[in-house]
Design a protein around this motif. Sequence first.
Motif, mmCIF file in Angstrom:
data_model
loop_
_atom_site.group_PDB
_atom_site.id
_atom_site.type_symbol
_atom_site.label_atom_id
_atom_site.label_comp_id
_atom_site.label_asym_id
_atom_site.label_seq_id
_atom_site.Cartn_x
_atom_site.Cartn_y
_atom_site.Cartn_z
ATOM 1 N N GLU A 25 0.845 -1.197 0.000
ATOM 2 C CA GLU A 25 0.000 0.000 0.000
ATOM 3 C C GLU A 25 0.884 1.252 0.000
ATOM 4 O O GLU A 25 1.806 1.385 0.801
ATOM 5 C CB GLU A 25 -0.902 0.001 1.227
ATOM 6 C CG GLU A 25 -1.823 1.211 1.300
ATOM 7 C CD GLU A 25 -2.701 1.197 2.549
ATOM 8 O OE1 GLU A 25 -3.396 2.199 2.773
ATOM 9 O OE2 GLU A 25 -2.671 0.186 3.293
ATOM 10 N N ARG A 84 -8.651 0.755 -4.529
ATOM 11 C CA ARG A 84 -9.473 -0.426 -4.248
ATOM 12 C C ARG A 84 -10.592 -0.612 -5.267
ATOM 13 O O ARG A 84 -10.861 -1.714 -5.731
ATOM 14 C CB ARG A 84 -10.090 -0.314 -2.851
ATOM 15 C CG ARG A 84 -9.115 -0.454 -1.721
ATOM 16 C CD ARG A 84 -9.892 -0.641 -0.422
ATOM 17 N NE ARG A 84 -9.105 -0.206 0.716
ATOM 18 C CZ ARG A 84 -9.510 -0.319 1.968
ATOM 19 N NH1 ARG A 84 -10.700 -0.815 2.228
ATOM 20 N NH2 ARG A 84 -8.737 0.086 2.970
ATOM 21 N N GLU A 97 -11.237 -3.787 -7.790
ATOM 22 C CA GLU A 97 -12.473 -4.569 -7.718
ATOM 23 C C GLU A 97 -13.192 -4.644 -9.057
ATOM 24 O O GLU A 97 -13.779 -5.668 -9.400
ATOM 25 C CB GLU A 97 -13.425 -3.955 -6.681
ATOM 26 C CG GLU A 97 -12.984 -4.139 -5.242
ATOM 27 C CD GLU A 97 -13.386 -5.486 -4.693
ATOM 28 O OE1 GLU A 97 -14.180 -6.192 -5.339
ATOM 29 O OE2 GLU A 97 -12.892 -5.847 -3.613
ATOM 30 N N LEU A 114 -8.331 -7.158 1.924
ATOM 31 C CA LEU A 114 -8.342 -5.750 1.498
ATOM 32 C C LEU A 114 -9.748 -5.155 1.622
ATOM 33 O O LEU A 114 -9.916 -4.015 2.012
ATOM 34 C CB LEU A 114 -7.842 -5.641 0.052
ATOM 35 C CG LEU A 114 -7.826 -4.241 -0.591
ATOM 36 C CD1 LEU A 114 -6.931 -3.318 0.194
ATOM 37 C CD2 LEU A 114 -7.368 -4.344 -2.038
ATOM 38 N N ARG A 115 -10.763 -5.973 1.324
ATOM 39 C CA ARG A 115 -12.141 -5.479 1.395
ATOM 40 C C ARG A 115 -12.556 -5.159 2.824
ATOM 41 O O ARG A 115 -13.483 -4.378 3.044
ATOM 42 C CB ARG A 115 -13.103 -6.538 0.822
ATOM 43 C CG ARG A 115 -12.937 -6.804 -0.670
ATOM 44 C CD ARG A 115 -14.084 -7.675 -1.179
ATOM 45 N NE ARG A 115 -13.856 -8.088 -2.551
ATOM 46 C CZ ARG A 115 -13.543 -9.323 -2.928
ATOM 47 N NH1 ARG A 115 -13.446 -10.278 -2.003
ATOM 48 N NH2 ARG A 115 -13.347 -9.623 -4.193
#
Length: 354
Positions: A241, A331, A335, A351-352
């Motif tokens: 990140e 993100r 996705e 991550l979600r």
Amino acid sequence: MNNIYKEIVPYLLDWFDYNARILPWREQPIPYFVWVSEIMLQQTRVEAVKGYFDRFITALPDIKALAEADEDKLLKLWEGLGYYNRVRNMQKAAQIIMKDYDGALPADYDKLLLLPGIGTYTAGAIASIAYDIPVPVVDGNVLRVAKRITASYDDITKGSVKKELWKELYDIMPKDRPGDFNQSLMELGATVCIPNGKPFCDKCPVVHLCRAFHQDVIMQLPVKPPKKERKQEERTILLIEYQGKYAIKKRAAKGLLAGLWELPGIDEKVDYKKLSKELKDGGLTIEAIKSIGEAKHIFSHVEWHMIGYHVKTGQVPAEYTKANSLLWVNRKDMETLYALPSAFSRYISYLRNI
């Protein structure tokens, strides 16, 4: 010819009329839908395919849309189904169909066989279900049903055995309902004469003709050699990140998961200390490293045994990004825009939730 195959035809068709599962591609058996569903059903259960099928045809409702689709969009629609060359070959075939067949799948078994990714099974399914052409399909379900009915100990992994069964079924194909007959065999294998566990012989419409049942050898058939042991590989997966974005990279054009996006990693399992040193040696400023657990993913010939780390970094030199071919995405884009194989699902789900 094995006469027993001719005897099963009326029983299977009658059974199929009353027991066929309601499936979206059966409700609208147009050639494109049959094609998409049959490719998806390779290596994937029916219940899992339903959602993927609806999503795919909503986004790409016809052959023209498939032929013109952006690759990242195409792979994202396929995400989770695996064996991504299947959908790549579909697009290649769609482009040929647009060029050579005016955008329509050819109503010809031999011409279907010439298209990328379409073998005898898929060609037979499209030809019989969509065009009522009397050609058989031979897949694992059909082989299992046939070899149990005849109590045959042939090795079903041999090409010669598949070819022989294809010829025998071709000779008894009902000319008025070839698609229904093919589907009845596949349906029986999927729901009654099942691949794992004891079949439901009390529900079988041809049990009175089944030699394996009467000889009490059902669980011995069909015959196939034991699978080779899969190679095991250890990997470290990195969720890096930086300024609210995460690193992904594209795999090599050939080999396992060819050309797909992935989370960067190391081809061995490393501990916190070694990982920290490697990243710092690469020029990253490390703010935090957190273990995000172990995971295993099984491919057909290899198993990945993984450990994952969430790495927060305050500085990423341009040289590091370039040397590792990284793309930084947020993100939402990860996705919605980029297809990451299900091998990474353990770490994408993390991550979600953060």
